[in-house]
Write an enzyme that holds these catalytic residues in place. Structure first.
Site, PDB file in Angstrom:
ATOM      1  N   ASP A 293       0.865  -1.174   0.000  1.00 36.03           N
ATOM      2  CA  ASP A 293       0.000   0.000   0.000  1.00 36.03           C
ATOM      3  C   ASP A 293       0.907   1.232   0.000  1.00 36.03           C
ATOM      4  O   ASP A 293       2.132   1.150   0.123  1.00 36.03           O
ATOM      5  CB  ASP A 293      -0.946  -0.026   1.216  1.00 36.03           C
ATOM      6  CG  ASP A 293      -2.132   0.905   1.021  1.00 36.03           C
ATOM      7  OD1 ASP A 293      -3.119   0.755   1.739  1.00 36.03           O
ATOM      8  OD2 ASP A 293      -2.071   1.773   0.124  1.00 36.03           O
TER       9      ASP A 293
HETATM   10  C1  GLC Z   1      -4.282   4.347  -0.116  1.00 35.69           C
HETATM   11  C2  GLC Z   1      -5.230   3.229   0.196  1.00 35.69           C
HETATM   12  C3  GLC Z   1      -5.349   2.192  -0.879  1.00 35.69           C
HETATM   13  C4  GLC Z   1      -5.195   2.845  -2.245  1.00 35.69           C
HETATM   14  C5  GLC Z   1      -3.776   3.376  -2.340  1.00 35.69           C
HETATM   15  C6  GLC Z   1      -3.512   4.069  -3.685  1.00 35.69           C
HETATM   16  O1  GLC Z   1      -3.443   4.570   0.982  1.00 35.69           O
HETATM   17  O2  GLC Z   1      -5.028   2.542   1.427  1.00 35.69           O
HETATM   18  O3  GLC Z   1      -6.622   1.554  -0.731  1.00 35.69           O
HETATM   19  O4  GLC Z   1      -5.437   1.892  -3.258  1.00 35.69           O
HETATM   20  O5  GLC Z   1      -3.468   4.270  -1.283  1.00 35.69           O
HETATM   21  O6  GLC Z   1      -4.318   5.200  -3.787  1.00 35.69           O
END
Ligand code: GLC
Length: 746
Positions: A293
Site C-alpha cells: 500500500d
Molecule cells: C491508499 C489506500 C489504498 C489505495 C492506495 C492508492 O493509501 O489505502 O486503498 O489503493 O493508497 O491510492
C-alpha cells in the site's frame, strides 16, 4: 555511450548508398546477435518462456525498476517521469488518469532499452468517471452478477482512458462501522465477501483491468475502528472470516494483492511473511504479485520493525512484497542489499518474474498504445449512466415503510429537506478515479422531474447545508413541511467525512441533522428519511416515529434518478443489509454470527448476557430489508437429512408472494453446528438466492450446499468439517426462524 548499433556522426558524411547498405547490415547483425525482444519473440513461446527470456536480458537496476511504482505528484507533469521510465527505473505508475498523460508515458517506455510496458493503476473502486454505488451498497443488492456488471462497466470506461490496473476490489471484512472504509468492502460476512469479491474481480478483468485484492490482511479490523491502527484477530477467526474473500479473489484470477498499512497481531502486513508467503504462495499457490500500500515500506520504520530504509526494503521484499508503492526504497536500497548479499538476487528475480508474468498475461506487450486524440464514446455515455442507475436502484435498502406510505403516488405536495439533496457531490463517493461532482444530477432535480409525472410538487427547503452546522434554515424547512403532505428528508454523511481516514467515534447523524429530523417529525407530517451514508447510523428513538427509512448508501452518478425510481415505485426495493445495524455505537462490534455465551440473555436473570443501558439486539439485523410486498416462507424440506463430509446438503423451501406488488425476495440460508470441538457461530450465511415473484405467485427454491462449507479453521489454519448435528434456517434475514435439522456423517 555509443554501441555497435550506433552510426557515428563522421559516418553520416559518406555517400547515401553506402549508408543504406551499412544500416541494413547493422539491423541484420542486431537481429542475429541480440535475442529477439519478447514482444518480437515467437508468439508460440510460453508465457513463462517469454518472462525468462526477458529477465535474462535485464540489468539489476532494470529489475528493480520493475518493482518500483510511483504516483503522479504536483506539478502533475507526466514528462517529468520520462527520464526514469526511459532509464528503466519504473515498472508502474498510479494516478495518471488522462489519455494524454498515459500516451506520453507509454511513449517513454517504448524508448527504454527493453521497451517493457508500464502498469497504469488507479483507485477504480466503484467507477472511473461514471460513478457506481460504493461497494457496500452493491453488496446490499445480494446480487453478485450486478456487482460484476458494475465493475466491468467501470473497467471498460477506465480502459478507454489507457488505464490497465485497478486497486480494487477491497476484500476487507469489517464488523466495525466506526471504521470509515467498511463502505469499500462487502460488509461483515465471509460468504458475502467471497461471492462479491469474486464477482468484482471477474467484472474488472472482463472490462480490461488487472485487479488488486486489498488490503491483505485484516485491515478491516483496526482496534477501536481507527483506520491505520493495529488489528488484533484470533488466528482461527483470521482464517475463518478475514482471509476467505481474498482466496476467492485469487481463485477468480486477480493479478495482484496489496499488503495493508496495518499490523496484524503485532506483525505489520508488509513484512508478514506468514501471510505474504506462507498463506498466499505456499498454501494458496498465488502466482501474481504483491504490491505494498502507499508508502507502506517506508512506514515499517513507524511500525518499529525497521531501523532505516534499507532494512525496511530488505524485510519487505524478503517477506513477499514484490512492488514498492511510492516510497522508492526498493530503488534506493535494493541494489546495495543485493550486492552485499543481504538480499539474494534470486529473490529479486522471483519478484520481477511475478510482475512480468502479470504484464505478459495482461497482453501489455501486444496492446497498442492509447491514442490521446480520440475521446472514448464510453466515458460518461448514456449507456454508462443508465447502467449506473440500474445498479443503484438495487442497492437501496428499505428499512421502514409504516402504513405502506411508499411508493409515493398521486398529486402529493412533497417537502424535500436536507442540503445533501441539492448537490451531486454527496451521491458519488471517493476512490472513483475521475469523479466530477457536477456529473451527478442532484436528488432535488430527479425527484422534481419524476413528481411532475404524477402531478405532484416538490418544494425544496434544505434546512441546512450537508454538514448541517447551523439551524438558520430550519424555520423555512419546517414551514415547507407544514405546507406539504409528506416530507422526504435526505441526511447522512457528507462526502468529506467518508472512506479512508474517516473513522468515527460516534455513529450519530452529523452536525444539527438530528435536531432537524426531530423537529420535522414533530410537525406531525409523515417523514421519509433517506440516508446518504456509508455505514449504519445511530438514529435513536426518533427512528420509531419515521414513516419511512431508506438506506441509499452513496449511490453514484445516477443515484438521484435511482432514488426517484424507488420512492415513486417505478422500481421496487430489493436490497438487504450486508451489515448488522446497531442501536448504538456502544454495542459495536455487533454481528449476527457471534458465538453463543454460556449465559445467554435471560430477562429474568441479571447474571446473563445484557447491557444495563441498552438493548442487546440490533436495530436492524444482517440480511434485513423490506420490499413493497410481502413474502411467506413455508415447507422447508431437507432432501438429504444425512450428508457425508464430502457430500452436498439439498434443501428446498416454498416462497409465496402474499401481497399485491411484484417483489424480488432474497431467500437466505443459514447453518449452525450444534455441538463442536469449539464454540461455533449462532448461525452463518451459506447461500442466498434472489427470487422474483409476481403477486400471488409461489416458487419452490432449492439450495445445494457442499458439506465442506460447514467446517472451520483451527488456530494453526488447518480446516475441519466435523460430523454431528446441524440446524439449517431459511428466511428473509439472519433472524430467520424457519429451521430444521440435518446430520453430517463420517
Ligand atoms: C491508499 C489506500 C489504498 C489505495 C492506495 C492508492 O493509501 O489505502 O486503498 O489503493 O493508497 O491510492
Amino acid at each position: 555511450m555509443m554501441g555497435s548499433g550506433t552510426v557515428s556522426p563522421r559516418t553520416e558524411r559518406r555517400d547515401g548508398a553506402g549508408r543504406c547498405a551499412r544500416h541494413l547490415a547493422l539491423i541484420l547483425l542486431a537481429l542475429v546477435l541480440l535475442p529477439l525482444s519478447p514482444s518480437l519473440a515467437d508468439p508460440g513461446m510460453s508465457l513463462d518462456g517469454r518472462v525468462e527470456a526477458l529477465l535474462a536480458r535485464m540489468t539489476l537496476e532494470e529489475k528493480i525498476g520493475q518493482l518500483t511504482l510511483v504516483s503522479n505528484q504536483p506539478p502533475f507533469d507526466p514528462a517529468a517521469y520520462a527520464p526514469d521510465i526511459v532509464a528503466g527505473r519504473l515498472g508502474g505508475l498510479l494516478n495518471f488518469k488522462s489519455p494524454g498523460d498515459v500516451a506520453i508515458l507509454q511513449a517513454a517506455a517504448r524508448r527504454s532499452r527493453l521497451g517493457i510496458p508500464l502498469l497504469f493503476g488507479a483507485d477504480i473502486l466503484h467507477g472511473y468517471r461514471t460513478v457506481f454505488p460504493m461497494p457496500l451498497g452493491e453488496a446490499a443488492s445480494f446480487d453478485p452478477p450486478l456487482a460484476r456488471f458494475a465493475s466491468e462497466m467501470a473497467a471498460r470506461e477506465a480502459s478507454e482512458a489507457g488505464l490497465n490496473w485497478t486497486f480494487a476490489p477491497d476484500a476487507d471484512l469489517s464488523r466495525d462501522p466506526r471504521w470509515g472504509r467498511m463502505v469499500e468492502g462487502s460488509g461483515e460476512d465471509p460468504y458475502l465477501g467471497r461471492v462479491f469479491t469474486r464477482a468484482r474481480v471477474e467484472g474488472f478483468r472482463a472490462g480490461g483491468l488487472a485487479t488488486t485484492l486489498k488490503h491483505f490482511a485484516g485491515y478491516g479490523a483496526p482496534i477501536g475502528g481507527r483506520d491505520y491502527d493495529a488489528s488484533a484477530i484470533a488466528p482461527a477467526d483470521l482464517h475463518d472470516s478475514f482471509l476467505p474473500p481474498f482466496r476467492a479473489g485469487i481463485e477468480a484470477g486477480s493479478e495482484s494483492v496489496m499488503s495493508g498499512l496495518n499490523s496484524v497481531n503485532g506483525v505489520p502486513s508488509t513484512v508478514n511473511e506468514a501471510l505474504l508467503t506462507g498463506i498466499l504462495r505456499e498454501k494458496w499457490g498465488f502466482r501474481g504479485f504483491v504490491v505494498s500500500d502507499w508508502a507502506a515500506v517506508l512506514e515499517l520504520q513507524q511500525h518499529g520493525v525497521a531501523a532505516d530504509g534499507a532494512e525496511a526494503a530488505r524485510k519487505a521484499l524478503l517477506a513477499g512484497v514484490d512492488m514498492d508503492m511510492e516510497s522508492r526504497l526498493y530503488e534506493r536500497h535494493l541494489p546495495e542489499e543485493v550486492r552485499s548479499g543481504r538480499v539474494p538476487l534470486r529473490i529479486v528475480d522471483e519478484a520481477v518474474r511475478r510482475v512480468l508474468r502479470a504484464k505478459f498475461g495482461m497482453g501489455l506487450f501486444e496492446r497498442p498504445d492509447i491514442d490521446p486524440t480520440t475521446r472514448s464514446p464510453e466515458i460518461l455515455s448514456e449507456t454508462m449512466r443508465q447502467a449506473a442507475r440500474a445498479v443503484a436502484r438495487d442497492t437501496m435498502v428499505l428499512l421502514r415503510n409504516e402504513g405502506a406510505l411508499l411508493p409515493l403516488a398521486g398529486p402529493k405536495r412533497i417537502a424535500l429537506v436536507g442540503g445533501m439533496a441539492g448537490q451531486g457531490r454527496d451521491l458519488t463517493g471517493p476512490h472513483a478515479a475521475k469523479v466530477r461532482f457536477e456529473d451527478a444530477p442532484p436528488i432535488v432535480d430527479a425527484l422534481r422531474a419524476r413528481a411532475e409525472r404524477d402531478g405532484a410538487t416538490v418544494s425544496f427547503a434544505p434546512g441546512c447545508e450537508a454538514e448541517c452546522l447551523s439551524d438558520e434554515g430550519f424555520d423555512a424547512a419546517l414551514e415547507a413541511a407544514r405546507q406539504a403532505d409528506i416530507v422526504v428528508a435526505v441526511l447522512g454523511e457528507p462526502y468529506e467525512g467518508i472512506g479512508e481516514a474517516a473513522s468515527r467515534a460516534s455513529l450519530r447523524l452529523v452536525g444539527r441533522q438530528s435536531d432537524l429530523l426531530q423537529r420535522l417529525v414533530e410537525t406531525g407530517k409523515p417523514v421519509i428519511l433517506v440516508l446518504l451514508a456509508t455505514r449504519p447510523v445511530e438514529l435513536g428513538p426518533v427512528v420509531d416515529r419515521l414513516a419511512g427509512l431508506l438506506m441509499a448508501w452513496f449511490p453514484g452518478t445516477e443515484g438521484g434518478a435511482a432514488l426517484a425510481d424507488i420512492l415513486f415505485g417505478d422500481h421496487a426495493p430489493s436490497a438487504r443489509l450486508p451489515v448488522t445495524w446497531p442501536r448504538s455505537v456502544g454495542q459495536v462490534p455487533l454481528t449476527y454470527d457471534g458465538v453463543p455465551s454460556g449465559r445467554p440473555h435471560d430477562p429474568g436473570n441479571r447474571f446473563t448476557l445484557r447491557y444495563v443501558d441498552e438493548d442487546l439486539a440490533p436495530l436492524f439485523p444482517f440480511g434485513f430489508g423490506l420490499s413493497y410486498g410481502t413474502v411467506a416462507y413455508s415447507d422447508l424440506q431437507v432432501v438429504t437429512p444425512r450428508v457425508s463430509r464430502a457430500g452436498t446438503l439439498d434443501i428446498s423451501v416454498q416462497l409465496g408472494n402474499t401481497g399485491r406488488q411484484a417483489v424480488r425476495e432474497v431467500a437466505q440460508l443459514y447453518v449452525r453446528q450444534i455441538v463442536s470441538s469449539r464454540s461455533r457461530p449462532r448461525r452463518q450465511l451459506k447461500a442466498f438466492r434472489k427470487v422474483a415473484l409476481q403477486p400471488g405467485q409461489s416458487e419452490t427454491v432449492t439450495f445445494r450446499v457442499p458439506a465442506a462449507e460447514f467446517g472451520f479453521h483451527r488456530d494453526d489454519g488447518s480446516y475441519v468439517v466435523e460430523a454431528g448435528r446441524y440446524t439449517v434456517f431459511v428466511g428473509a434475514s439472519s433472524d430467520a426462524e424457519l429451521g430444521t435439522g440435518f446430520e453430517v456423517v463420517e
